[in-house]
Write a protein that holds these residues in place. Structure first.
Motif, PDB file in Angstrom:
ATOM      1  N   LYS A  86     -26.524 -13.320  -6.718  1.00  0.00           N
ATOM      2  CA  LYS A  86     -26.186 -14.736  -6.632  1.00  0.00           C
ATOM      3  C   LYS A  86     -24.784 -14.930  -7.212  1.00  0.00           C
ATOM      4  O   LYS A  86     -24.439 -14.290  -8.215  1.00  0.00           O
ATOM      5  CB  LYS A  86     -27.202 -15.501  -7.488  1.00  0.00           C
ATOM      6  N   SER A  87     -23.988 -15.790  -6.579  1.00  0.00           N
ATOM      7  CA  SER A  87     -22.695 -16.121  -7.177  1.00  0.00           C
ATOM      8  C   SER A  87     -22.444 -17.610  -7.051  1.00  0.00           C
ATOM      9  O   SER A  87     -22.911 -18.251  -6.107  1.00  0.00           O
ATOM     10  CB  SER A  87     -21.572 -15.294  -6.545  1.00  0.00           C
ATOM     11  N   GLU A  88     -21.751 -18.143  -8.053  1.00  0.00           N
ATOM     12  CA  GLU A  88     -21.488 -19.582  -8.111  1.00  0.00           C
ATOM     13  C   GLU A  88     -20.050 -19.848  -8.511  1.00  0.00           C
ATOM     14  O   GLU A  88     -19.513 -19.173  -9.385  1.00  0.00           O
ATOM     15  CB  GLU A  88     -22.360 -20.232  -9.187  1.00  0.00           C
ATOM     16  N   GLY A  89     -19.463 -20.857  -7.897  1.00  0.00           N
ATOM     17  CA  GLY A  89     -18.138 -21.325  -8.294  1.00  0.00           C
ATOM     18  C   GLY A  89     -17.039 -20.331  -7.976  1.00  0.00           C
ATOM     19  O   GLY A  89     -17.280 -19.299  -7.335  1.00  0.00           O
ATOM     20  N   THR A  90     -15.835 -20.653  -8.401  1.00  0.00           N
ATOM     21  CA  THR A  90     -14.706 -19.737  -8.218  1.00  0.00           C
ATOM     22  C   THR A  90     -13.822 -19.762  -9.457  1.00  0.00           C
ATOM     23  O   THR A  90     -13.823 -20.728 -10.217  1.00  0.00           O
ATOM     24  CB  THR A  90     -13.824 -20.111  -6.993  1.00  0.00           C
ATOM     25  N   GLN A  91     -13.085 -18.678  -9.639  1.00  0.00           N
ATOM     26  CA  GLN A  91     -12.056 -18.591 -10.670  1.00  0.00           C
ATOM     27  C   GLN A  91     -10.897 -17.825 -10.059  1.00  0.00           C
ATOM     28  O   GLN A  91     -11.089 -16.899  -9.269  1.00  0.00           O
ATOM     29  CB  GLN A  91     -12.577 -17.868 -11.911  1.00  0.00           C
ATOM     30  N   THR A  92      -9.684 -18.221 -10.407  1.00  0.00           N
ATOM     31  CA  THR A  92      -8.498 -17.541  -9.908  1.00  0.00           C
ATOM     32  C   THR A  92      -7.687 -17.070 -11.104  1.00  0.00           C
ATOM     33  O   THR A  92      -7.381 -17.862 -11.997  1.00  0.00           O
ATOM     34  CB  THR A  92      -7.654 -18.488  -9.021  1.00  0.00           C
ATOM     35  N   GLY A  93      -7.394 -15.770 -11.145  1.00  0.00           N
ATOM     36  CA  GLY A  93      -6.653 -15.244 -12.285  1.00  0.00           C
ATOM     37  C   GLY A  93      -6.164 -13.840 -12.030  1.00  0.00           C
ATOM     38  O   GLY A  93      -6.456 -13.246 -10.995  1.00  0.00           O
ATOM     39  N   ASP A  94      -5.399 -13.315 -12.992  1.00  0.00           N
ATOM     40  CA  ASP A  94      -4.821 -11.982 -12.848  1.00  0.00           C
ATOM     41  C   ASP A  94      -5.864 -10.904 -13.079  1.00  0.00           C
ATOM     42  O   ASP A  94      -6.742 -11.044 -13.913  1.00  0.00           O
ATOM     43  CB  ASP A  94      -3.672 -11.798 -13.841  1.00  0.00           C
ATOM     44  N   GLU A  95      -5.732  -9.845 -12.318  1.00  0.00           N
ATOM     45  CA  GLU A  95      -6.670  -8.740 -12.398  1.00  0.00           C
ATOM     46  C   GLU A  95      -5.906  -7.425 -12.327  1.00  0.00           C
ATOM     47  O   GLU A  95      -4.862  -7.340 -11.679  1.00  0.00           O
ATOM     48  CB  GLU A  95      -7.644  -8.878 -11.211  1.00  0.00           C
ATOM     49  N   GLY A  96      -6.414  -6.421 -13.011  1.00  0.00           N
ATOM     50  CA  GLY A  96      -5.826  -5.089 -12.978  1.00  0.00           C
ATOM     51  C   GLY A  96      -6.916  -4.048 -12.816  1.00  0.00           C
ATOM     52  O   GLY A  96      -8.088  -4.386 -12.699  1.00  0.00           O
ATOM     53  N   CYS A  97      -6.517  -2.763 -12.806  1.00  0.00           N
ATOM     54  CA  CYS A  97      -7.476  -1.681 -12.576  1.00  0.00           C
ATOM     55  C   CYS A  97      -6.937  -0.405 -13.203  1.00  0.00           C
ATOM     56  O   CYS A  97      -5.744  -0.124 -13.088  1.00  0.00           O
ATOM     57  CB  CYS A  97      -7.655  -1.490 -11.066  1.00  0.00           C
ATOM     58  N   LEU A  98      -7.802   0.352 -13.852  1.00  0.00           N
ATOM     59  CA  LEU A  98      -7.363   1.597 -14.497  1.00  0.00           C
ATOM     60  C   LEU A  98      -6.855   2.620 -13.470  1.00  0.00           C
ATOM     61  O   LEU A  98      -6.108   3.518 -13.832  1.00  0.00           O
ATOM     62  CB  LEU A  98      -8.501   2.207 -15.321  1.00  0.00           C
ATOM     63  N   SER A  99      -7.224   2.450 -12.204  1.00  0.00           N
ATOM     64  CA  SER A  99      -6.757   3.371 -11.163  1.00  0.00           C
ATOM     65  C   SER A  99      -5.406   2.961 -10.584  1.00  0.00           C
ATOM     66  O   SER A  99      -4.827   3.709  -9.787  1.00  0.00           O
ATOM     67  CB  SER A  99      -7.780   3.464 -10.027  1.00  0.00           C
ATOM     68  N   ILE A 100      -4.939   1.755 -10.958  1.00  0.00           N
ATOM     69  CA  ILE A 100      -3.653   1.257 -10.444  1.00  0.00           C
ATOM     70  C   ILE A 100      -2.850   0.745 -11.646  1.00  0.00           C
ATOM     71  O   ILE A 100      -2.758  -0.464 -11.868  1.00  0.00           O
ATOM     72  CB  ILE A 100      -3.864   0.139  -9.388  1.00  0.00           C
ATOM     73  N   PRO A 101      -2.312   1.661 -12.447  1.00  0.00           N
ATOM     74  CA  PRO A 101      -1.671   1.259 -13.700  1.00  0.00           C
ATOM     75  C   PRO A 101      -0.500   0.289 -13.501  1.00  0.00           C
ATOM     76  O   PRO A 101       0.217   0.390 -12.511  1.00  0.00           O
ATOM     77  CB  PRO A 101      -1.162   2.586 -14.282  1.00  0.00           C
ATOM     78  N   LYS A 102      -0.358  -0.594 -14.463  1.00  0.00           N
ATOM     79  CA  LYS A 102       0.779  -1.526 -14.540  1.00  0.00           C
ATOM     80  C   LYS A 102       0.893  -2.459 -13.332  1.00  0.00           C
ATOM     81  O   LYS A 102       1.969  -2.942 -13.008  1.00  0.00           O
ATOM     82  CB  LYS A 102       2.102  -0.754 -14.720  1.00  0.00           C
ATOM     83  N   THR A 103      -0.206  -2.699 -12.665  1.00  0.00           N
ATOM     84  CA  THR A 103      -0.189  -3.599 -11.514  1.00  0.00           C
ATOM     85  C   THR A 103      -1.198  -4.712 -11.753  1.00  0.00           C
ATOM     86  O   THR A 103      -2.347  -4.436 -12.104  1.00  0.00           O
ATOM     87  CB  THR A 103      -0.557  -2.833 -10.222  1.00  0.00           C
ATOM     88  N   TYR A 104      -0.747  -5.936 -11.605  1.00  0.00           N
ATOM     89  CA  TYR A 104      -1.629  -7.091 -11.782  1.00  0.00           C
ATOM     90  C   TYR A 104      -1.413  -8.033 -10.614  1.00  0.00           C
ATOM     91  O   TYR A 104      -0.292  -8.273 -10.210  1.00  0.00           O
ATOM     92  CB  TYR A 104      -1.345  -7.792 -13.125  1.00  0.00           C
ATOM     93  N   GLU A 105      -2.508  -8.511 -10.067  1.00  0.00           N
ATOM     94  CA  GLU A 105      -2.428  -9.432  -8.938  1.00  0.00           C
ATOM     95  C   GLU A 105      -3.384 -10.587  -9.177  1.00  0.00           C
ATOM     96  O   GLU A 105      -4.365 -10.451  -9.906  1.00  0.00           O
ATOM     97  CB  GLU A 105      -2.830  -8.737  -7.626  1.00  0.00           C
ATOM     98  N   THR A 106      -3.085 -11.709  -8.543  1.00  0.00           N
ATOM     99  CA  THR A 106      -3.941 -12.881  -8.650  1.00  0.00           C
ATOM    100  C   THR A 106      -5.079 -12.747  -7.650  1.00  0.00           C
ATOM    101  O   THR A 106      -4.842 -12.564  -6.453  1.00  0.00           O
ATOM    102  CB  THR A 106      -3.126 -14.156  -8.363  1.00  0.00           C
ATOM    103  N   VAL A 107      -6.307 -12.798  -8.181  1.00  0.00           N
ATOM    104  CA  VAL A 107      -7.490 -12.618  -7.339  1.00  0.00           C
ATOM    105  C   VAL A 107      -8.485 -13.741  -7.635  1.00  0.00           C
ATOM    106  O   VAL A 107      -8.731 -14.071  -8.804  1.00  0.00           O
ATOM    107  CB  VAL A 107      -8.173 -11.252  -7.615  1.00  0.00           C
ATOM    108  N   THR A 108      -9.047 -14.315  -6.581  1.00  0.00           N
ATOM    109  CA  THR A 108     -10.090 -15.325  -6.742  1.00  0.00           C
ATOM    110  C   THR A 108     -11.459 -14.652  -6.655  1.00  0.00           C
ATOM    111  O   THR A 108     -11.715 -13.866  -5.739  1.00  0.00           O
ATOM    112  CB  THR A 108      -9.947 -16.422  -5.670  1.00  0.00           C
TER     113      THR A 108
END
Ligand code: CO
Length: 147
Positions: free
Chosen positions: A77-99
Protein backbone atom coordinates in the motif's frame (compact mmCIF):
# COMPACT_ATOMS: atom_id res chain seq x y z
CA UNK A 1 31.17 -10.39 9.41
CA UNK A 2 32.94 -9.05 6.39
CA UNK A 3 32.56 -5.96 4.32
CA UNK A 4 31.52 -6.60 0.72
CA UNK A 5 32.28 -4.59 -2.40
CA UNK A 6 29.45 -2.37 -3.59
CA UNK A 7 28.68 -2.78 -7.29
CA UNK A 8 28.76 0.55 -9.13
CA UNK A 9 26.70 2.02 -11.98
CA UNK A 10 27.69 0.47 -15.29
CA UNK A 11 27.70 -3.10 -13.98
CA UNK A 12 24.94 -5.10 -15.71
CA UNK A 13 23.89 -6.75 -12.45
CA UNK A 14 22.23 -3.51 -11.32
CA UNK A 15 19.84 -3.76 -14.30
CA UNK A 16 18.70 -7.33 -13.76
CA UNK A 17 15.57 -8.59 -12.05
CA UNK A 18 16.40 -10.51 -8.88
CA UNK A 19 14.91 -13.91 -8.08
CA UNK A 20 12.89 -14.94 -5.05
CA UNK A 21 14.95 -15.94 -2.00
CA UNK A 22 13.85 -19.44 -1.05
CA UNK A 23 16.35 -20.46 1.62
CA UNK A 24 16.35 -18.91 5.08
CA UNK A 25 19.59 -20.47 6.14
CA UNK A 26 22.96 -19.61 7.60
CA UNK A 27 24.19 -18.49 4.20
CA UNK A 28 21.44 -15.85 3.98
CA UNK A 29 22.15 -14.70 7.53
CA UNK A 30 25.84 -14.30 6.73
CA UNK A 31 25.09 -12.20 3.65
CA UNK A 32 22.63 -10.02 5.61
CA UNK A 33 25.23 -9.47 8.35
CA UNK A 34 27.85 -8.57 5.76
CA UNK A 35 25.43 -6.20 4.02
CA UNK A 36 24.72 -4.39 7.31
CA UNK A 37 28.43 -3.93 7.96
CA UNK A 38 28.91 -2.70 4.39
CA UNK A 39 25.98 -0.26 4.57
CA UNK A 40 27.01 1.22 7.93
CA UNK A 41 30.62 1.64 6.83
CA UNK A 42 29.46 3.43 3.66
CA UNK A 43 27.04 5.54 5.75
CA UNK A 44 24.08 4.57 3.59
CA UNK A 45 20.46 4.15 4.71
CA UNK A 46 19.77 1.09 2.57
CA UNK A 47 21.42 -1.65 0.56
CA UNK A 48 19.93 -4.26 -1.78
CA UNK A 49 21.39 -7.69 -2.54
CA UNK A 50 22.17 -6.90 -6.22
CA UNK A 51 24.41 -4.09 -4.96
CA UNK A 52 26.71 -6.71 -3.46
CA UNK A 53 26.47 -8.92 -6.54
CA UNK A 54 23.63 -11.19 -5.46
CA UNK A 55 20.54 -11.39 -7.69
CA UNK A 56 18.11 -12.30 -4.95
CA UNK A 57 15.12 -10.41 -3.59
CA UNK A 58 16.25 -8.98 -0.29
CA UNK A 59 17.46 -5.68 1.08
CA UNK A 60 18.27 -3.89 4.32
CA UNK A 61 17.31 -0.42 5.54
CA UNK A 62 18.28 1.73 8.50
CA UNK A 63 17.19 5.35 8.46
CA UNK A 64 18.47 5.87 12.00
CA UNK A 65 15.88 3.99 14.05
CA UNK A 66 17.13 0.44 13.69
CA UNK A 67 17.98 -2.16 11.08
CA UNK A 68 15.18 -3.62 8.98
CA UNK A 69 15.77 -6.74 6.88
CA UNK A 70 13.27 -7.39 4.09
CA UNK A 71 13.26 -10.72 2.28
CA UNK A 72 11.03 -10.94 -0.83
CA UNK A 73 9.47 -7.52 -0.11
CA UNK A 74 6.34 -6.30 -1.89
CA UNK A 75 4.80 -2.85 -1.56
CA UNK A 76 1.30 -3.53 -0.32
CA UNK A 77 0.00 0.00 0.00
CA UNK A 78 1.25 3.52 -0.68
CA UNK A 79 -0.19 6.90 0.20
CA UNK A 80 0.58 10.49 -0.70
CA UNK A 81 3.70 11.84 -2.36
CA UNK A 82 6.99 13.42 -1.36
CA UNK A 83 9.54 15.08 -3.61
CA UNK A 84 13.16 15.30 -2.53
CA UNK A 85 16.79 14.50 -3.23
CA UNK A 86 17.88 10.91 -3.39
CA UNK A 87 21.22 9.15 -3.75
CA UNK A 88 22.56 5.59 -3.97
CA UNK A 89 25.70 3.83 -2.76
CA UNK A 90 26.09 2.40 -6.28
CA UNK A 91 26.11 5.89 -7.85
CA UNK A 92 28.49 7.94 -5.68
CA UNK A 93 28.23 11.72 -5.48
CA UNK A 94 25.04 11.84 -7.53
CA UNK A 95 21.78 13.24 -6.19
CA UNK A 96 18.56 13.70 -8.10
CA UNK A 97 15.09 14.91 -7.25
CA UNK A 98 12.71 11.95 -7.07
CA UNK A 99 9.02 11.83 -6.18
CA UNK A 100 8.00 8.86 -4.02
CA UNK A 101 4.99 7.95 -1.88
CA UNK A 102 4.92 9.64 1.55
CA UNK A 103 3.87 6.48 3.31
CA UNK A 104 4.24 2.83 2.32
CA UNK A 105 3.38 -0.52 3.80
CA UNK A 106 5.56 -3.46 2.82
CA UNK A 107 4.83 -7.15 3.10
CA UNK A 108 7.98 -9.30 3.36
CA UNK A 109 9.66 -12.11 5.24
CA UNK A 110 12.29 -11.84 7.96
CA UNK A 111 15.60 -13.72 7.92
CA UNK A 112 13.89 -16.82 9.29
CA UNK A 113 11.09 -16.83 6.74
CA UNK A 114 8.36 -15.42 9.00
CA UNK A 115 5.85 -13.12 7.32
CA UNK A 116 6.18 -9.49 8.38
CA UNK A 117 4.45 -6.21 7.61
CA UNK A 118 6.37 -2.97 8.01
CA UNK A 119 5.27 0.61 7.44
CA UNK A 120 7.28 3.75 6.98
CA UNK A 121 6.82 7.44 6.34
CA UNK A 122 9.09 10.07 4.87
CA UNK A 123 12.70 8.92 4.51
CA UNK A 124 11.83 5.36 5.50
CA UNK A 125 9.12 5.15 2.83
CA UNK A 126 11.58 6.55 0.30
CA UNK A 127 14.19 3.96 1.32
CA UNK A 128 11.70 1.08 1.02
CA UNK A 129 10.78 2.17 -2.52
CA UNK A 130 14.40 2.78 -3.55
CA UNK A 131 15.63 -0.60 -2.29
CA UNK A 132 12.72 -2.58 -3.69
CA UNK A 133 13.32 -0.88 -7.06
CA UNK A 134 16.86 -2.33 -7.00
CA UNK A 135 15.35 -5.83 -6.94
CA UNK A 136 13.70 -5.07 -10.28
CA UNK A 137 16.79 -3.49 -11.85
CA UNK A 138 15.43 0.04 -11.45
CA UNK A 139 17.71 2.87 -10.30
CA UNK A 140 16.69 6.22 -8.83
CA UNK A 141 18.20 8.04 -11.81
CA UNK A 142 15.46 6.40 -13.92
CA UNK A 143 12.88 8.17 -11.80
CA UNK A 144 14.42 11.63 -11.60
CA UNK A 145 12.13 14.59 -12.02
CA UNK A 146 12.28 16.16 -15.43
CA UNK A 147 12.38 19.79 -14.33
CO1 CO B 1 20.46 2.39 -4.26
Amino acid sequence: MAKRNIVKLGDDILRKVSRTQLNFDEKLHQILDDMAETMYEAEGVGLAAPQVGILRRFCIIDVGDGLIELINPVIEKSEGTQTGDEGCLSIPKTYETVTRPMKVTVRAQDRNGNNIIVSGEGLKARAFCHEIDHLDGILFIDRKEKL
